[in-house]
Design an enzyme around this catalytic site. Structure first.
Site, mmCIF file in Angstrom:
data_model
loop_
_atom_site.group_PDB
_atom_site.id
_atom_site.type_symbol
_atom_site.label_atom_id
_atom_site.label_comp_id
_atom_site.label_asym_id
_atom_site.label_seq_id
_atom_site.Cartn_x
_atom_site.Cartn_y
_atom_site.Cartn_z
ATOM 1 C CD GLU A 173 -19.199 -3.323 -10.735
ATOM 2 O OE1 GLU A 173 -19.935 -4.197 -11.217
ATOM 3 O OE2 GLU A 173 -18.876 -2.286 -11.361
ATOM 4 C CD GLU A 303 -14.836 -1.915 -12.951
ATOM 5 O OE1 GLU A 303 -15.778 -1.969 -13.757
ATOM 6 O OE2 GLU A 303 -14.550 -2.832 -12.154
#
Ligand code: AHR
Length: 501
Positions: A173, A303
């Site tokens: 991220e 995720e």
């Protein structure tokens, strides 16, 4: 009546086992308590890993485990997590509750966990706050089989042989918690860092995962692919996978919504949001196709899952939540979508394995329970490594409130190496059963096995006091008529039917 039409003669792609992967972060009670209790714990363990948890996970055939984060990964300095435990440096886990991390679970412990599970390893490196040297030395420490400063250090710490690192994430991220970078900046950093993720053993090359987008950030995908593929003939060695993160928040990021207290409209809203995964994969995939038309770069949805408001009375930084029959449907729907996109989606990881977000297991002291999501993952394990078959469902209604309509039934079908066909179906309705006629093109089959996860109460969930409210059971509500199977799927259900000649 709804019809599921299956063409066994058309094998579309391989469903990589790693689509059924898991994620374990240093977050709340996932690693500590949930998986690792230490060698001196009263809780039965093998080398510090909870026996109950490991045994339950082995039944899922966990193919791959991602560690140490998540946001934690870009603040993790691996050298703090090796050597004698009493001298390991402590740190503050700034992302997750501000608790002290004592680093007693580090590289050796992660590799031991994967050994016990018999799964592939996915290590996520630190690009956000680490250096190229730190990342490159970690890879050397884990994988170099010879004499070198890092290999010698590993041996000093008690592990003579190198380990396999199957997948390596170059940051996490990085558009957010991993450094707030722009796509072009990250992509250039990615190019540089990944250069030093060396393959010391050409027989076991490390597959590199580039940080992809959050949800529908197509701008990120475009920017990263463009920068990484600007010299197309080299680019394929740069990147084996591009990630995608997508969580379902019924009421949006700010409010999220309760895991157990919701009405019928929120049920459909949640499942509608789970179905959005299909559009995300398609649209990010279309951008990837522009730069990688041969689909050499896999999509890695590392995720995914539901993210609710945490359970009342628990630390908000620990992301602990319950898991109802609605989560069973989220899992069933999402895994069917991954199967259908298995030409592009090659890895996925449910977030997270124990005690965090949409977990398969919950623990409390020495007790452990399996969640509805666990039971769905268990049924769907039969798709791992099988060939996706062409299939489609017709004659079904759209149901739910206008803004959040969903198809009543979703499905996917695969055929394993022994010719056994696995059909997984979801009935998304909270009100009505659905009869589905399953038509196979190559004549008659026998039902080899049929299983179901359901509960007529959409709020049903397992607790430490009542651990078997939502479990996998035999499913017998089907008949064979004129060579076809007619199955009656109850409301709120995930069903698996396996057939063979
Ligand atoms: O899974 C929880 C967090 O969600 C991860 O640390 C991060 O990558 C994502 O935002």
């Amino acid at each position: 009546m709804a019809k599921l039409i299956i063409n066994e003669n058309k094998e579309l792609s391989t469903i990589e086992p790693e689509i059924y992967g898991h994620f374990s972060e240093h977050l709340g009670r996932c690693i500590y308590e949930g998986i690792y209790v230490g060698e001196n714990s009263d809780i039965p363990n093998v080398n510090g890993m909870r026996t109950d948890v490991v045994e339950a996970l082995k039944e899922l055939k966990v193919p791959m485990l991602r560690w140490p984060g998540g946001c934690f990964a870009d603040e993790y300095h691996w050298k703090d997590g090796i050597g004698p435990k009493e001298t390991r440096k402590k740190m503050i886990n700034t992302h997750w509750g501000g608790v002290v991390e004592d680093n007693s679970f580090g590289t050796h412990e992660f590799m031991e966990l994967c050994r016990q599970l018999g799964c592939k390893t996915y290590v996520n490196g630190n690009l956000g706050s680490g250096t190229v040297q730190e990342m490159s030395e970690w890879v050397e420490y884990m994988t170099f089989n010879g004499i070198s400063p890092m290999a010698d250090l590993r041996k000093e710490n008690g592990h003579e042989e190198p380990w396999n690192v199957d997948f390596f994430g170059v940051g996490n991220e990085n558009w957010g918690c991993g450094g707030n970078m722009t796509p072009e900046f990250y992509a250039n950093e990615y190019r540089r860092y990944q250069t030093y993720v060396r393959n010391y053993d050409p027989e076991k090359p490390i597959k590199k995962v580039c940080c992809g987008a959050n949800v529908d950030d197509y701008f990120w995908t475009e920017g990263v692919m463009k920068t990484c593929f600007s010299h197309a003939e080299w680019a394929h060695g740069f990147m084996d996978y591009l990630s995608l993160h997508y969580y379902v928040h019924p009421e949006g990021w700010e409010i999220k919504g309760s895991s157990t207290d919701f009405d019928g409209d929120v049920w459909y809203k949640t499942l509608n949001k789970a179905l959005h995964m299909d559009e995300l994969i398609t649209r990010h995939g279309t951008i990837m196709d522009k730069y990688d038309p041969e689909k050499k770069v896999g999509m890695c949805v590392d995720e995914w899952g539901a993210w609710y408001t945490c359970e009342p009375g628990t630390n908000p930084g620990f992301l602990y939540q319950q898991n109802t029959v609605r989560d069973a449907l989220i899992a069933g729907i999402t895994l069917n979508i991954f199967n259908k996109h298995s030409d592009r989606v090659k890895i996925a990881a449910l977030a997270q394995m124990v005690n965090v977000l949409q977990s398969v297991l919950l623990t409390e002291g020495d007790k452990m329970i399996k969640t509805p999501t666990y039971h769905v993952m268990h049924m769907y394990r039969h798709h791992q490594g099988a060939k996706l078959l062409e299939s489609s469902v017709t004659g079904i209604d759209e149901i739910g409130p206008d803004e959040w309509k969903v198809p009543k039934v979703t499905e996917s079908v695969s055929k394993d190496k022994d010719g056994v066909i696995t059909i997984t179906l979801n009935n998304l309705s909270i009100e009505a059963a659905e009869e589905v006629e399953i038509q196979l093109s190559n004549g008659e089959y026998k039902v080899a096995e049929s299983r179901i996860v359901t509960n007529s109460d959409m709020h049903a969930h397992n607790t430490f006091e009542a651990p078997e409210e939502v479990v996998e059971k035999d499913f017998a509500d089907y008949e064979v008529k004129n060579g076809n199977i007619v199955a009656k799927l109850p409301a709120n259900s995930v069903v698996e039917i396996r057939v063979q000649k």
